[in-house]
Structure formats: structure tokens, C-alpha cells
Design a protein around this motif. Structure first.
Motif, mmCIF file in Angstrom:
data_model
loop_
_atom_site.group_PDB
_atom_site.id
_atom_site.type_symbol
_atom_site.label_atom_id
_atom_site.label_comp_id
_atom_site.label_asym_id
_atom_site.label_seq_id
_atom_site.Cartn_x
_atom_site.Cartn_y
_atom_site.Cartn_z
ATOM 1 N N ARG A 72 31.377 -10.584 -53.804
ATOM 2 C CA ARG A 72 31.897 -11.570 -54.750
ATOM 3 C C ARG A 72 31.356 -11.279 -56.143
ATOM 4 N NH1 ARG A 72 28.072 -15.653 -55.982
ATOM 5 N NH2 ARG A 72 29.615 -17.307 -56.285
ATOM 6 N N LEU A 73 32.125 -11.640 -57.151
ATOM 7 C CA LEU A 73 31.708 -11.481 -58.540
ATOM 8 C C LEU A 73 32.253 -12.652 -59.333
ATOM 9 C CD1 LEU A 73 30.501 -9.663 -60.857
ATOM 10 C CD2 LEU A 73 32.822 -8.728 -61.099
ATOM 11 N N VAL A 74 31.389 -13.309 -60.102
ATOM 12 C CA VAL A 74 31.825 -14.420 -60.953
ATOM 13 C C VAL A 74 32.326 -13.850 -62.269
ATOM 14 C CG1 VAL A 74 31.168 -16.557 -62.096
ATOM 15 C CG2 VAL A 74 30.164 -15.975 -59.880
ATOM 16 N N LEU A 75 33.632 -14.005 -62.524
ATOM 17 C CA LEU A 75 34.215 -13.515 -63.770
ATOM 18 C C LEU A 75 34.042 -14.518 -64.900
ATOM 19 C CD1 LEU A 75 37.637 -11.895 -62.803
ATOM 20 C CD2 LEU A 75 35.494 -10.746 -63.376
ATOM 21 N N ASP A 76 34.353 -15.776 -64.612
ATOM 22 C CA ASP A 76 34.244 -16.851 -65.598
ATOM 23 C C ASP A 76 33.504 -18.009 -64.964
ATOM 24 O OD1 ASP A 76 35.968 -15.831 -67.846
ATOM 25 O OD2 ASP A 76 37.452 -15.825 -66.231
ATOM 26 N N GLU A 77 32.483 -18.488 -65.637
ATOM 27 C CA GLU A 77 31.721 -19.622 -65.129
ATOM 28 C C GLU A 77 32.316 -20.902 -65.687
ATOM 29 O OE1 GLU A 77 27.171 -21.314 -65.300
ATOM 30 O OE2 GLU A 77 27.495 -19.157 -65.143
ATOM 31 N N GLY A 78 32.796 -21.760 -64.815
ATOM 32 C CA GLY A 78 33.421 -22.996 -65.254
ATOM 33 C C GLY A 78 32.425 -23.972 -65.844
ATOM 34 N N ASP A 79 32.952 -25.014 -66.482
ATOM 35 C CA ASP A 79 32.078 -26.010 -67.111
ATOM 36 C C ASP A 79 32.060 -27.324 -66.331
ATOM 37 O OD1 ASP A 79 34.612 -26.931 -67.652
ATOM 38 O OD2 ASP A 79 34.421 -26.822 -69.838
ATOM 39 N N GLY A 80 32.573 -27.299 -65.075
ATOM 40 C CA GLY A 80 32.527 -28.492 -64.238
ATOM 41 C C GLY A 80 31.213 -28.584 -63.485
ATOM 42 N N ASP A 81 31.129 -29.547 -62.588
ATOM 43 C CA ASP A 81 29.935 -29.711 -61.769
ATOM 44 C C ASP A 81 29.834 -28.597 -60.739
ATOM 45 O OD1 ASP A 81 29.265 -32.061 -63.076
ATOM 46 O OD2 ASP A 81 30.369 -33.318 -61.645
ATOM 47 N N PRO A 82 28.615 -28.245 -60.326
ATOM 48 C CA PRO A 82 28.477 -27.262 -59.246
ATOM 49 C C PRO A 82 29.077 -27.807 -57.960
ATOM 50 C CG PRO A 82 26.376 -27.609 -60.385
ATOM 51 C CD PRO A 82 27.307 -28.691 -60.848
ATOM 52 N N VAL A 83 29.750 -26.940 -57.208
ATOM 53 C CA VAL A 83 30.286 -27.364 -55.917
ATOM 54 C C VAL A 83 29.118 -27.598 -54.963
ATOM 55 C CG1 VAL A 83 30.542 -25.037 -54.947
ATOM 56 C CG2 VAL A 83 32.084 -26.863 -54.218
ATOM 57 N N ALA A 84 29.263 -28.572 -54.076
ATOM 58 C CA ALA A 84 28.183 -28.941 -53.158
ATOM 59 C C ALA A 84 28.668 -28.834 -51.724
ATOM 60 C CB ALA A 84 27.696 -30.361 -53.446
ATOM 61 N N SER A 85 27.743 -28.626 -50.828
ATOM 62 C CA SER A 85 28.072 -28.611 -49.412
ATOM 63 C C SER A 85 28.654 -29.963 -49.017
ATOM 64 C CB SER A 85 26.811 -28.315 -48.596
ATOM 65 O OG SER A 85 27.123 -28.099 -47.248
ATOM 66 N N GLY A 86 29.788 -29.924 -48.300
ATOM 67 C CA GLY A 86 30.479 -31.149 -47.933
ATOM 68 C C GLY A 86 31.620 -31.503 -48.859
ATOM 69 N N ASP A 87 31.727 -30.832 -50.024
ATOM 70 C CA ASP A 87 32.871 -31.046 -50.910
ATOM 71 C C ASP A 87 34.137 -30.479 -50.273
ATOM 72 O OD1 ASP A 87 31.392 -32.254 -52.894
ATOM 73 O OD2 ASP A 87 31.297 -30.489 -54.191
ATOM 74 N N TYR A 88 35.270 -31.061 -50.655
ATOM 75 C CA TYR A 88 36.562 -30.488 -50.306
ATOM 76 C C TYR A 88 37.124 -29.824 -51.562
ATOM 77 C CZ TYR A 88 36.670 -32.248 -45.598
ATOM 78 O OH TYR A 88 36.380 -32.443 -44.269
ATOM 79 N N LEU A 89 37.154 -28.497 -51.538
ATOM 80 C CA LEU A 89 37.467 -27.704 -52.724
ATOM 81 C C LEU A 89 38.962 -27.473 -52.861
ATOM 82 C CD1 LEU A 89 36.396 -25.951 -55.110
ATOM 83 C CD2 LEU A 89 36.415 -24.013 -53.515
ATOM 84 N N GLN A 90 39.487 -27.780 -54.060
ATOM 85 C CA GLN A 90 40.841 -27.399 -54.433
ATOM 86 C C GLN A 90 40.756 -26.014 -55.073
ATOM 87 O OE1 GLN A 90 41.944 -30.422 -57.212
ATOM 88 N NE2 GLN A 90 41.324 -32.076 -55.847
ATOM 89 N N TYR A 91 41.594 -25.095 -54.620
ATOM 90 C CA TYR A 91 41.489 -23.735 -55.120
ATOM 91 C C TYR A 91 42.867 -23.084 -55.173
ATOM 92 C CZ TYR A 91 41.961 -22.413 -50.200
ATOM 93 O OH TYR A 91 42.416 -22.267 -48.910
ATOM 94 N N ALA A 92 42.956 -21.965 -55.899
ATOM 95 C CA ALA A 92 44.169 -21.154 -55.950
ATOM 96 C C ALA A 92 43.743 -19.697 -56.015
ATOM 97 C CB ALA A 92 45.013 -21.525 -57.165
ATOM 98 N N MET A 93 44.656 -18.795 -55.663
ATOM 99 C CA MET A 93 44.251 -17.387 -55.602
ATOM 100 C C MET A 93 45.465 -16.471 -55.669
ATOM 101 S SD MET A 93 43.374 -17.336 -51.581
ATOM 102 C CE MET A 93 44.698 -17.707 -50.426
ATOM 103 N N THR A 94 45.181 -15.234 -56.075
ATOM 104 C CA THR A 94 46.129 -14.138 -55.974
ATOM 105 C C THR A 94 45.480 -13.068 -55.116
ATOM 106 O OG1 THR A 94 46.911 -14.637 -58.212
ATOM 107 C CG2 THR A 94 47.584 -12.527 -57.260
ATOM 108 N N ALA A 95 46.230 -12.530 -54.146
ATOM 109 C CA ALA A 95 45.674 -11.575 -53.183
ATOM 110 C C ALA A 95 46.269 -10.187 -53.394
ATOM 111 C CB ALA A 95 45.942 -12.057 -51.769
ATOM 112 N N TYR A 96 45.424 -9.175 -53.181
ATOM 113 C CA TYR A 96 45.834 -7.778 -53.329
ATOM 114 C C TYR A 96 45.358 -6.971 -52.127
ATOM 115 C CZ TYR A 96 46.508 -9.175 -58.192
ATOM 116 O OH TYR A 96 46.917 -9.818 -59.337
ATOM 117 N N ASP A 97 46.140 -5.966 -51.765
ATOM 118 C CA ASP A 97 45.758 -5.039 -50.706
ATOM 119 C C ASP A 97 44.752 -4.051 -51.280
ATOM 120 O OD1 ASP A 97 45.819 -2.634 -48.973
ATOM 121 O OD2 ASP A 97 47.434 -3.699 -47.934
#
Length: 319
Positions: A72-97
Motif C-alpha cells: 500500500r502507498l498513501v498518495l494523498d492524505e485526507g483532512d478528515g478524521d482517522p478511520v477507526a476499528s469498527g467504522d463502516y467505510l465508504q470507499y471507491a476505487m479503480t482497478a487495474y490488471d
């Protein structure tokens, strides 16, 4: 999106159609979540990404990329709260072979395309760690070998952490109807239902919106993430509750009794709905069921939905 991508998502513990009962439990302190994150590596560092975090992106790299362990590599660090164990994460992605460099698919940037996923050190935490909401990451997941010996290529993901989903309805309070069961909420949102004296079963399911959400509308056959409590109209006793299990439930609207289905379809995410369900639209046809003759009262918090079209596009039915 290909079967290979979906297999990789399942390994990550974030399958868009994963059963809530089989997902990792929300265990571990925040420090555990940080420590669970996969390391960086040559594969993710070789990926160039264009576009703003939180929006569809394009990535390029010199294929093939070879790696045996997740990276994993963090490209951009967001300015929201840190995600915590037990959170339900909303996410989106683009996948490549990772072998061919071809884009495989994109998911989560449109409304109702993905259900949020539970974050835990054992599963999704391996990739998001304890990063801030709003962050963009590059993930590398190795290929897998199926039971029949078929091998899938590794995948590269551009992964955006969009937000977290509350575990209780957040819509605007509505004026309650007279004569229906009343609902009192605990601080965490768990409901206590009181049955009025002399309450009688309606002929068909009676619905009341207790909180009006403003999110996506649940359609026929959609997948949902919900909290719910069910009690008997006859004596007010609880017979089932996601709150008692400590985690929201995930299923398809067509997988529940007709009255519960009516409480979901056509409602907006963020809503809380009271449903009074007579036996005919409950378990009346289930011979020998302990609730066959009972009128059921459900309080349902609708937390998220995945439209059936989005589920079909991934070749995996929402459950």
C-alpha cells in the motif's frame, strides 16, 4: 468488474456483497489498526496516478508488476478524521490488471454502487490502516489460485476513502402517528418499543417514517445495510435485533418477509421506519414457525443501499 477483482476484494474483507455475519468483528484498538497496515513496496511506488482524490482517476505503470505480498502507498492524505476499528467505510476505487496494465473497472463513485465495509485489523485495516478520511491510496493485491488450479493476475487499485457511515439513522425526526407503537432511542440509537394497550393487527403492513433520510432511495431487490429490532405486538417481547448482536445486518430486500420488504423499498438512506406487519405479510405461511401467528413490529434504520444494477455489474448478488 471481473471475478478476479471480486476475489481480491473478498480477500481484503471488503467485498461489496459480503455477508455481515462473516465479516471481521470490530476488534482492536486504534494502534492495532495502524500496525495492521501493509507496507509499501516497489509495485505501488511504480504507479503514476492522475486526477483528484475522491473522483475517478487514471493510473499508469510499466506492466507487468511483480509482487508476492500486499502493498500500500498513501498518495494523498485526507483532512478528515482517522478511520477507526469498527467504522463502516465508504470507499471507491479503480482497478487495474497488474500483468497487462489494463483497467478492469471502476466502482463506488456513483450513488448506491457499494455498501460500506467494516474496518478491522484483520481485514480492510490491512489496506486503509488508520489513515484519514479523504485519503487516496494505491494498493497492490497478489493474484490467487482457485481450488481448480486456475490462477488470477494480481491487481492494482487506486482506492479513495470517502467517508464513514453512522450505525444509526440520522434523518430528520418526524411527528409520530397516534395509536401506533412508540419508540424511545438510547444514546447509541438502539430502540425500545412500547406497544399501546389494546393494539390490534392491521390487515396489511402499516408503515410510519420516524426519521426521514435524504440519501439514495432503496429499490426493489437492492442490497441494504440496516439496524433493526423486532418485537411481538402481542406482548412487546424482542425476538430479533441487530443491536443485540453488536453489528448492522446486510441482506437483499427480496430476502426478507413481505412486510419488512415494504419497510425498505422506496425509503431513503438515513431513514428510520416503523413497520407493523400482520401474519399474512410476516411468517403466516411458514407452517410451524414460532412467529407464524404473531403480528410483528420492526424498527428499521436504513444505513446504506447497493442498487441491484450495481450488484449485477460485479457478477455478485447483493445479500
Amino acid at each position: 468488474m471481473s471475478t478476479a477483482v471480486l476475489a481480491a476484494l473478498a480477500l481484503a474483507g471488503c467485498s461489496p456483497a459480503g455477508d455481515a455475519d462473516t465479516e471481521a468483528s470490530p476488534t482492536g484498538a486504534p494502534a492495532d489498526l495502524c500496525d495492521a497496515a501493509a507496507p509499501t513496496g516497489d509495485a505501488v511506488e511504480a504507479v503514476d496516478v492522475s486526477g483528484d482524490a475522491g473522483k475517478p482517476s487514471e493510473a499508469s505503470f510499466k506492466a507487468p508488476l511483480e509482487f508476492d505480498e500486499p502493498q500500500r502507498l498513501v498518495l494523498d492524505e485526507g483532512d478528515g478524521d482517522p478511520v477507526a476499528s469498527g467504522d463502516y467505510l465508504q470507499y471507491a476505487m479503480t482497478a487495474y490488471d497488474a500483468v497487462t496494465g489494463d483497467e478492469i473497472g471502476q466502482l463506488g463513485y456513483g450513488e448506491g454502487e457499494l455498501l460500506p465495509s467494516l474496518v478491522s485489523p484483520e481485514a480492510l485495516g490491512q489496506f486503509v490502516g488508520c489513515e484519514n478520511i479523504g485519503s487516496r491510496l494505491v494498493l497492490a493485491l497478489p493474484g490467487t489460485t482457485a481450488q481448480d488450479g486456475t490462477q488470477s493476475n494480481g491487481q492494482i487499485y487506486v482506492f479513495d476513502m470517502l467517508g464513514t457511515t453512522p450505525t444509526a439513522a440520522w434523518g430528520e425526526d418526524q411527528e409520530p402517528k397516534a395509536g401506533l407503537p412508540t419508540v424511545e432511542l438510547a444514546k447509541d440509537g438502539a430502540p425500545t418499543v412500547t406497544i399501546p394497550e389494546g393494539a390490534k393487527a392491521p390487515e396489511t403492513t402499516e408503515l410510519e417514517t420516524l426519521k426521514a433520510g435524504d440519501g439514495a432511495t432503496v429499490g426493489e431487490g437492492d442490497g441494504v445495510l440496516v439496524q433493526y429490532t423486532g418485537v411481538k405486538l402481542s406482548d412487546g417481547s424482542v425476538f430479533d435485533s441487530s443491536w443485540d448482536r453488536g453489528t448492522p445486518a446486510q441482506f437483499q430486500t427480496t430476502g426478507v418477509v413481505e412486510g419488512f420488504k415494504k419497510a425498505l423499498e422506496g425509503q431513503k438512506v438515513g431513514s428510520q421506519v416503523l413497520a407493523v406487519i400482520p401474519p399474512a405479510e410476516g411468517y403466516g405461511a411458514s407452517e410451524g414457525h414460532e412467529l407464524q401467528k404473531e403480528t410483528l413490529v420492526f424498527v428499521v434504520d436504513i444505513l446504506a443501499t447497493q442498487h441491484i444494477e450495481a450488484a449485477a455489474a460485479t457478477d455478485v448478488p447483493a445479500r
